[in-house]
Design a protein around this motif. Structure first.
Motif, PDB file in Angstrom:
ATOM      1  N   LYS A  76       0.840  -1.205   0.000  1.00 31.06           N
ATOM      2  CA  LYS A  76       0.000   0.000   0.000  1.00 31.06           C
ATOM      3  C   LYS A  76       0.871   1.250   0.000  1.00 31.06           C
ATOM      4  N   LYS A  77       0.467   2.205  -0.835  1.00 31.14           N
ATOM      5  CA  LYS A  77       1.187   3.478  -0.910  1.00 31.14           C
ATOM      6  C   LYS A  77       0.668   4.400   0.182  1.00 31.14           C
ATOM      7  N   LYS A  78       1.603   4.937   0.957  1.00 34.03           N
ATOM      8  CA  LYS A  78       1.257   5.898   2.003  1.00 34.03           C
ATOM      9  C   LYS A  78       2.027   7.178   1.739  1.00 34.03           C
ATOM     10  N   LYS A  79       1.389   8.265   2.045  1.00 37.65           N
ATOM     11  CA  LYS A  79       2.053   9.554   1.907  1.00 37.65           C
ATOM     12  C   LYS A  79       2.468  10.009   3.280  1.00 37.65           C
ATOM     13  N   LYS A  80       3.718  10.406   3.395  1.00 38.43           N
ATOM     14  CA  LYS A  80       4.281  10.822   4.671  1.00 38.43           C
ATOM     15  C   LYS A  80       4.767  12.259   4.531  1.00 38.43           C
ATOM     16  N   LYS A  81       4.234  13.127   5.359  1.00 41.03           N
ATOM     17  CA  LYS A  81       4.635  14.531   5.318  1.00 41.03           C
ATOM     18  C   LYS A  81       5.922  14.712   6.105  1.00 41.03           C
ATOM     19  N   ARG A  82       6.788  15.543   5.555  1.00 42.45           N
ATOM     20  CA  ARG A  82       8.059  15.824   6.209  1.00 42.45           C
ATOM     21  C   ARG A  82       8.263  17.339   6.176  1.00 42.45           C
ATOM     22  N   LYS A  83       8.435  17.903   7.348  1.00 38.58           N
ATOM     23  CA  LYS A  83       8.654  19.348   7.429  1.00 38.58           C
ATOM     24  C   LYS A  83      10.130  19.635   7.239  1.00 38.58           C
ATOM     25  N   LYS A  84      10.400  20.661   6.476  1.00 36.29           N
ATOM     26  CA  LYS A  84      11.780  21.011   6.182  1.00 36.29           C
ATOM     27  C   LYS A  84      11.918  22.526   6.317  1.00 36.29           C
ATOM     28  N   THR A  85      12.837  22.934   7.177  1.00 39.85           N
ATOM     29  CA  THR A  85      13.095  24.360   7.384  1.00 39.85           C
ATOM     30  C   THR A  85      14.466  24.688   6.807  1.00 39.85           C
ATOM     31  N   ALA A  86      14.495  25.711   5.960  1.00 45.16           N
ATOM     32  CA  ALA A  86      15.761  26.127   5.364  1.00 45.16           C
ATOM     33  C   ALA A  86      16.641  26.764   6.436  1.00 45.16           C
ATOM     34  N   VAL A  87      17.944  26.548   6.323  1.00 44.61           N
ATOM     35  CA  VAL A  87      18.895  27.114   7.275  1.00 44.61           C
ATOM     36  C   VAL A  87      18.803  28.638   7.231  1.00 44.61           C
ATOM     37  N   GLY A  88      18.682  29.247   8.419  1.00 43.75           N
ATOM     38  CA  GLY A  88      18.617  30.705   8.516  1.00 43.75           C
ATOM     39  C   GLY A  88      17.263  31.275   8.143  1.00 43.75           C
ATOM     40  N   SER A  89      16.269  30.422   8.039  1.00 44.99           N
ATOM     41  CA  SER A  89      14.933  30.886   7.664  1.00 44.99           C
ATOM     42  C   SER A  89      13.920  30.382   8.689  1.00 44.99           C
ATOM     43  N   SER A  90      12.883  31.145   8.878  1.00 48.59           N
ATOM     44  CA  SER A  90      11.826  30.702   9.785  1.00 48.59           C
ATOM     45  C   SER A  90      10.702  30.029   8.996  1.00 48.59           C
ATOM     46  N   GLU A  91      10.867  29.989   7.691  1.00 50.04           N
ATOM     47  CA  GLU A  91       9.851  29.408   6.828  1.00 50.04           C
ATOM     48  C   GLU A  91       9.994  27.883   6.774  1.00 50.04           C
ATOM     49  N   THR A  92       8.869  27.194   6.920  1.00 44.57           N
ATOM     50  CA  THR A  92       8.875  25.742   6.896  1.00 44.57           C
ATOM     51  C   THR A  92       8.134  25.247   5.660  1.00 44.57           C
ATOM     52  N   ASN A  93       8.789  24.406   4.916  1.00 47.39           N
ATOM     53  CA  ASN A  93       8.156  23.781   3.755  1.00 47.39           C
ATOM     54  C   ASN A  93       7.735  22.368   4.132  1.00 47.39           C
ATOM     55  N   VAL A  94       6.669  21.914   3.545  1.00 52.21           N
ATOM     56  CA  VAL A  94       6.224  20.550   3.785  1.00 52.21           C
ATOM     57  C   VAL A  94       6.456  19.751   2.511  1.00 52.21           C
ATOM     58  N   GLU A  95       7.243  18.703   2.640  1.00 53.49           N
ATOM     59  CA  GLU A  95       7.474  17.793   1.517  1.00 53.49           C
ATOM     60  C   GLU A  95       6.699  16.513   1.785  1.00 53.49           C
ATOM     61  N   ILE A  96       6.221  15.920   0.743  1.00 53.40           N
ATOM     62  CA  ILE A  96       5.470  14.678   0.898  1.00 53.40           C
ATOM     63  C   ILE A  96       6.269  13.544   0.269  1.00 53.40           C
ATOM     64  N   ASP A  97       6.597  12.579   1.112  1.00 55.85           N
ATOM     65  CA  ASP A  97       7.281  11.374   0.635  1.00 55.85           C
ATOM     66  C   ASP A  97       6.247  10.281   0.470  1.00 55.85           C
ATOM     67  N   GLU A  98       6.424   9.490  -0.568  1.00 53.06           N
ATOM     68  CA  GLU A  98       5.563   8.327  -0.746  1.00 53.06           C
ATOM     69  C   GLU A  98       6.354   7.085  -0.376  1.00 53.06           C
TER      70      GLU A  98
END
Length: 127
Positions: A76-98
């Motif tokens: 079964k394929k599951k999607k897993k969210k992974r939060k990633k914050t750039a160095v020196g930034s307060s912005e968080t991106n969400v990447e989705i791994d399958e």
């Protein structure tokens, strides 16, 4: 004095003292049955085993010695969210791994297996 004298320990002459020298026929039979039950239980014992394929694909199956290399077990394929914050930034991106997963109850022991990813045989490079 010829020969040796039997010890005078507690339980001498009782069934209790016979256990050290093989016990009665009933005890040996009972012990044998217990050993056979234990051996049979171990042969039937299963272990929940997680298979993971985090390397992408559209359709993934696992095949192995546990099913005599016959039949494909779908994962079964599951999607897993992974939060990633750039160095020196307060912005968080969400990447989705399958990730593809399946848990199988396998008999104890060693098993060989491969993944069938989009009709191509693959092995897990991490293993």
């Amino acid at each position: 004095m010829g020969g040796t004298q039997p010890s005078q320990e507690a339980g001498e002459g009782t069934d209790e003292s016979m256990r050290g020298v093989g016990g009665s026929a009933d005890e040996r039979s009972s012990s044998r049955k217990s050993e056979e039950k234990e051996r049979s239980r171990k042969q039937r014992a299963v272990v929940p085993t997680l298979f993971r394929w985090p390397y992408g694909g559209n359709e993934v199956f696992v095949v192995g010695s546990f099913n005599n290399w016959k039949g494909k077990v779908p994962m079964k394929k599951k999607k897993k969210k992974r939060k990633k914050t750039a160095v020196g930034s307060s912005e968080t991106n969400v990447e989705i791994d399958e990730i593809f997963t399946v848990t199988l109850d396998l008999p104890t022991g060693r098993h060989g297996y491969y993944f069938l990813v989009d009709d191509s045989w693959q092995y897990d490079p991490q293993k």
